[in-house]
Design a protein around this motif. Sequence first.
Motif, mmCIF file in Angstrom:
data_model
loop_
_atom_site.group_PDB
_atom_site.id
_atom_site.type_symbol
_atom_site.label_atom_id
_atom_site.label_comp_id
_atom_site.label_asym_id
_atom_site.label_seq_id
_atom_site.Cartn_x
_atom_site.Cartn_y
_atom_site.Cartn_z
ATOM 1 N N ILE A 35 0.854 -1.184 0.000
ATOM 2 C CA ILE A 35 0.000 0.000 0.000
ATOM 3 C C ILE A 35 0.893 1.238 0.000
ATOM 4 O O ILE A 35 1.860 1.318 0.765
ATOM 5 N N ALA A 36 0.584 2.199 -0.852
ATOM 6 C CA ALA A 36 1.338 3.455 -0.882
ATOM 7 C C ALA A 36 0.383 4.615 -0.627
ATOM 8 O O ALA A 36 -0.691 4.700 -1.228
ATOM 9 N N GLU A 37 0.776 5.497 0.265
ATOM 10 C CA GLU A 37 0.023 6.711 0.548
ATOM 11 C C GLU A 37 0.875 7.901 0.129
ATOM 12 O O GLU A 37 1.971 8.103 0.652
ATOM 13 N N ILE A 38 0.403 8.668 -0.846
ATOM 14 C CA ILE A 38 1.163 9.815 -1.317
ATOM 15 C C ILE A 38 0.328 11.082 -1.135
ATOM 16 O O ILE A 38 -0.892 11.067 -1.304
ATOM 17 N N SER A 39 0.985 12.163 -0.749
ATOM 18 C CA SER A 39 0.261 13.415 -0.553
ATOM 19 C C SER A 39 1.179 14.593 -0.820
ATOM 20 O O SER A 39 2.400 14.500 -0.659
ATOM 21 N N CYS A 40 0.594 15.695 -1.235
ATOM 22 C CA CYS A 40 1.376 16.905 -1.474
ATOM 23 C C CYS A 40 0.489 18.132 -1.284
ATOM 24 O O CYS A 40 -0.724 18.083 -1.485
ATOM 25 N N THR A 41 1.123 19.222 -0.880
ATOM 26 C CA THR A 41 0.415 20.470 -0.652
ATOM 27 C C THR A 41 1.234 21.639 -1.181
ATOM 28 O O THR A 41 2.455 21.546 -1.324
ATOM 29 N N ALA A 42 0.547 22.726 -1.444
ATOM 30 C CA ALA A 42 1.177 24.023 -1.735
ATOM 31 C C ALA A 42 0.200 25.085 -1.257
ATOM 32 O O ALA A 42 -0.438 25.779 -2.049
ATOM 33 N N PHE A 43 0.062 25.174 0.058
ATOM 34 C CA PHE A 43 -0.899 26.105 0.644
ATOM 35 C C PHE A 43 -0.459 27.560 0.442
ATOM 36 O O PHE A 43 0.727 27.845 0.301
ATOM 37 N N ARG A 44 -1.421 28.434 0.473
ATOM 38 C CA ARG A 44 -1.177 29.854 0.194
ATOM 39 C C ARG A 44 -0.150 30.474 1.139
ATOM 40 O O ARG A 44 0.642 31.323 0.724
ATOM 41 N N ASP A 45 -0.145 30.044 2.403
ATOM 42 C CA ASP A 45 0.704 30.702 3.407
ATOM 43 C C ASP A 45 1.873 29.853 3.879
ATOM 44 O O ASP A 45 2.544 30.218 4.851
ATOM 45 N N THR A 46 2.159 28.737 3.225
ATOM 46 C CA THR A 46 3.263 27.874 3.662
ATOM 47 C C THR A 46 4.602 28.480 3.243
ATOM 48 O O THR A 46 4.824 28.766 2.071
#
Length: 223
Positions: A194-205
């Motif tokens: 099982i692979a769990e992948i996630s990514c973000t680019a939030f406005r204030d990061t």
Amino acid sequence: IVALCDKDFSNIKLKKSQKAYESIDELLEKEPLDFVDICLPHSLHFPAIQSAVESGLDVICEKPLVSSREELEKLTELHEIHPSKIITNYNYSYSPQYQLANKVIKSDRIGFPKYINLRVDSVNTFWDKDWHSQRDVAIGGVFFDVGIHLSYLSRFLSGSDPVSVSATIKSTSFPPDHLDDFGIAVYEFKNRCIAEISCTAFRDTRKSHSIRRIECERGTINI
């Protein structure tokens, strides 16, 4: 590199032996080339690939190779007529740390992978490129641009092909109609990894963060 092409010449920094062009058609017409390296916004990949392949050239292209299933079908038909080599720049899997992780996994020293967790939190400068926020040019947001790296890495590290995937992709820190700044997907592979992948680019990061963890039968790899 013998020539570069950009509609804005201010983006081009030439060495003495190189030439500059504003049009890819002019470049392909005037330069005897071995291959073309396409580093364009997502929506421009397919037309540039098509021009190069129809000129009989091999192609290396930034990810994603194309922007839709329809473009992939057209590319397949094009390749049957013009059998050039077409390669996507999935470069992370060639990096030393992932090559070593793959070597350890294949050696069976710690058993086969059961769970892979890959995460990237990008800084808000991800959106500094104007086209990153333009839906008709970027097609997708951070998951389309960054998540694709995590997707092929999970396949590379698991050593197997996916049989199912579930995902949530949305905008959370921008207006609802903005391109996605958050994405998470869970892959199940043929070998039951099982692979769990996630990514973000939030406005204030303002600080990036990443996780690379492979849980195997008898040990864990952290990168």
